[in-house]
Design an enzyme around this catalytic site. Sequence first.
Site, PDB file in Angstrom:
ATOM      1  N   GLU A 186       0.091   4.437  -0.379  1.00 51.94           N
ATOM      2  CA  GLU A 186      -0.163   4.166  -1.756  1.00 51.94           C
ATOM      3  C   GLU A 186      -1.440   3.114  -1.436  1.00 51.94           C
ATOM      4  O   GLU A 186      -2.366   3.051  -2.279  1.00 51.94           O
ATOM      5  CB  GLU A 186       0.878   3.532  -2.541  1.00 51.94           C
ATOM      6  CG  GLU A 186       1.492   2.197  -1.997  1.00 51.94           C
ATOM      7  CD  GLU A 186       2.734   1.841  -2.780  1.00 51.94           C
ATOM      8  OE1 GLU A 186       3.555   2.698  -3.106  1.00 51.94           O
ATOM      9  OE2 GLU A 186       3.068   0.781  -2.785  1.00 51.94           O
ATOM     10  N   GLY A 199       6.304   1.269  -3.948  1.00 52.73           N
ATOM     11  CA  GLY A 199       6.557   2.842  -3.741  1.00 52.73           C
ATOM     12  C   GLY A 199       7.626   3.107  -2.629  1.00 52.73           C
ATOM     13  O   GLY A 199       7.561   4.165  -2.356  1.00 52.73           O
TER      14      GLY A 199
END
Lengths: 516, 516
Positions: free
Chosen positions: B298, B390
């Site tokens: 991410e 995440g």
Amino acid sequence: MSGALRQRCKYQPYLSKVCSAKDTIPHFKNGQYIGWSGFTPVGDPKVVPIALAEYVEQNNLQGKMRFNLFIGASSGTYNEDRWAKNDMIAVRYPYQNSGNLRTRVNSGTAKFADKHLSMFPQDLAWGFYSKERNGGIDIAIIEASEILEDGSIVLTGAVGTAVEMCHIADKIIIELNTAVPSFKGCHDIVEPWIPPGKPLNITAPQDRIGSLSMKIDPSKVVAVVESTAIFPGRAIKGADNDSRAIAGHIVDFFQNEVKHGRLPENLYPLQSGVGNIANAVVDGLSDSPFGNLTVYTEVLQEAMLPMFDSGKLKFSSSTSMTLSKWDKFYNNFDFYKNKIVLRPQAVSNSPEVIRRLGVIAMNTPVEADMYGHANSTLAGGTRLVNGLGGSGDFERNGYLSIMHCPSARKTKTDPTGISCIIPMCSHIDHTEHDLDVLVTEQGLADLRGLCPVDRARLVIEKCAHPSYKDQLTDYLNMAIKDCQPKARGHEPHILEKVFKMHANLLKNQTMHLNSW
Amino acid sequence: MSGALRQRCKYQPYLSKVCSAKDTIPHFKNGQYIGWSGFTPVGDPKVVPIALAEYVEQNNLQGKMRFNLFIGASSGTYNEDRWAKNDMIAVRYPYQNSGNLRTRVNSGTAKFADKHLSMFPQDLAWGFYSKERNGGIDIAIIEASEILEDGSIVLTGAVGTAVEMCHIADKIIIELNTAVPSFKGCHDIVEPWIPPGKPLNITAPQDRIGSLSMKIDPSKVVAVVESTAIFPGRAIKGADNDSRAIAGHIVDFFQNEVKHGRLPENLYPLQSGVGNIANAVVDGLSDSPFGNLTVYTEVLQEAMLPMFDSGKLKFSSSTSMTLSKWDKFYNNFDFYKNKIVLRPQAVSNSPEVIRRLGVIAMNTPVEADMYGHANSTLAGGTRLVNGLGGSGDFERNGYLSIMHCPSARKTKTDPTGISCIIPMCSHIDHTEHDLDVLVTEQGLADLRGLCPVDRARLVIEKCAHPSYKDQLTDYLNMAIKDCQPKARGHEPHILEKVFKMHANLLKNQTMHLNSW
């Protein structure tokens, strides 16, 4: 060799492998890694496991023929109970529903671990559970309903992890069941993969991306055994008032979501766990204004057959079908066959497909806490019930993640002695980040967009049993008062008291406290 | 209007919307739903939020201009800290890294909830966080580096949730940043969707499935504001001995996996969290024999740039890039541009793609328990640190799910007063079903294929700080003795004692107990 077997086995070379169940026993050695086909509790091999159990019993080999046993999910309890009684199960993955095995697991005399059902097949195929032998398993025992001209296998009422097992097994034993119809046409078999995989090109429950039969390496097949065994289906309890109330709340909620444009009129594909609440929910939908429904789930349930008949339900995708009575299905096989597909559990439970289709996930936890965590596996935080199953696959990835349970359960001395809504789950399988909606017979809490404290207030208000509302509110207020003035109260708790209700249950058979 | 702005804004109709940041203030009203572009902490709007904060400060509107604020993850702390100080944040989703906001959240004066970063954009787009206004948001404030001839927007160093925000916003304010180069060519923009979606056809980190710019409805654009603001990058602490030791254990583990054929020689795509342990791991890989590496993560981190330079790292896919110094990147923009792609976080963190690619997930929890659960969000079970981020997307879906942390952290009075390995996590974000490998500077525990009690023994042996090993073993033995004879000990615990180490920390600033 029966005529039926000859007719079902269209691959000639296998005919030389036909033998009795007893003849397969020399293949089995203590300590081996064994895979069974089947899933909850359909499609599992029957006569070979029975022969092995008899062999162990007759030769007093209890505890001396222990296996690492892998099955897609639960299997027919008859065999698994018997194997567990004979101490034939050293290790078991990833789900079980056997009384004897459960007792062993909870006593520390059999090793068990549960795993998301979508991940189990890939981890098995990648060698994560058999690192000691550098991957693979020794023997796969597979129930088939037909063997095609190319030696490929048509499974029966479940796919589960059979494909991966045959892929990695040194030997394959086929139980060809001639007492059930050929299930040819019901399956959509996708091959195992290692990264990078390919997209699973499913954009509707009825999409097919695989083949009707399971290709295997014929040279691995060491035995073909005829079976005519049919285990009785699992009986489902009828809906009670509580589960009907839960179903009612869910249907009302769906209607409101449709009204606000957050759901289409035929909803999104439904996933529903196994059990009487799940069946009541399906019944509730059956009586609702919703039509043209589809199902994308792991187990096609009893209550769905009448919905096919009435036309309410258009199509079902699953990895298994659990019926208490199979006659109706077999007698109308061609009708139902076009309305269902059975897939490997890696596909039926695939996060990719679940998220893409916008599946509506509905499962029953053991308990849920006021902040929205759920316990699906361990009563009192320690005692295995059945296992995780696919609840994590669906609750994490669904468009709507719904969990439903009664607000309270009875103990011997208190009809509401166990509150299913507690301050903190004694074990957590699903986190607050994965739950949108919690439902009990008391009401429905829509937790979307709420911070933890607002969630807790709503869960207590809507879902808790009335006899626990004050007690839970007292805890919440106490925890807020303790944490927030010290700037450590995003999710307020008092860790010393957080399991007081559970401790009281163990001691006094009720979660009703005299005081906090 | 500067020449730079004229050059960067190639869509003429927007030129009539050019105004100062201050001119945008009338668009903002108390109680609105506001979205900012950006992600951890890059690509966020700067001058408009500053103008709003100044307006609130100059007019004593603290607590009277409160917003529901949505940002892909954290943003530049400068603005968020200031907004929080001014009580301008009523609700914040789904991650934060602001000291002032954290204090408010933990004190109950701002509402926050965290959510898996892959799910946040879809839930926002589907109206789950703004049910009161029947979906949508009022204003999206978007930092752009260029506006193309068709009115579409080229973002800066992050995509995050910008696409979904523009899709559902009533109004869009563009901050065109002329102090950074145009990032055209870095992005792969995928449109928002409702079920059923289409497969995300990514089978390697470098695959592109979208467009270079973000299409928006030009009629929504109410203001284009020039910005030359660059916030300082986030400084990364250098690797210490502990994080180097962790990196060493992980590299050794990878080498063993390659040896046994469970990983290819260039590994699978790597995901690595943000922070000094994560950077040390990347450094460790930089010095390892592995080459031709790829990243699917991410946040592209600082430590990855030198790996591009040396050729060790072939390609990186992420939703954002966090550099402490940007000069090197900007000065070699064409070199780096071909080695990276920035995607919407719904794609960078997509379970579908993560699982398909076989991503190796590596993240740092607050604490992990002996059975393999992890707490990523709440210190002491109650106090928000930053948020989930995440970690759940990657740990759940990775080929290998690795978590790494120091075995102990210091308190004011005890250099190892906090054990990061405890009997039960005081809060659980990742379950035992999601963790394959736990690593501390002490060693690495490979938990794959182990039942809970075996996991606990291994975690204590390999990962716990030596000063806690006996204490943890005593707890485990005590719990086994308490639960297994009563056949309720699949995962043995004594709930009354399970948080005694945490309680002792609060009281005595150490988790070292005198007795259980």
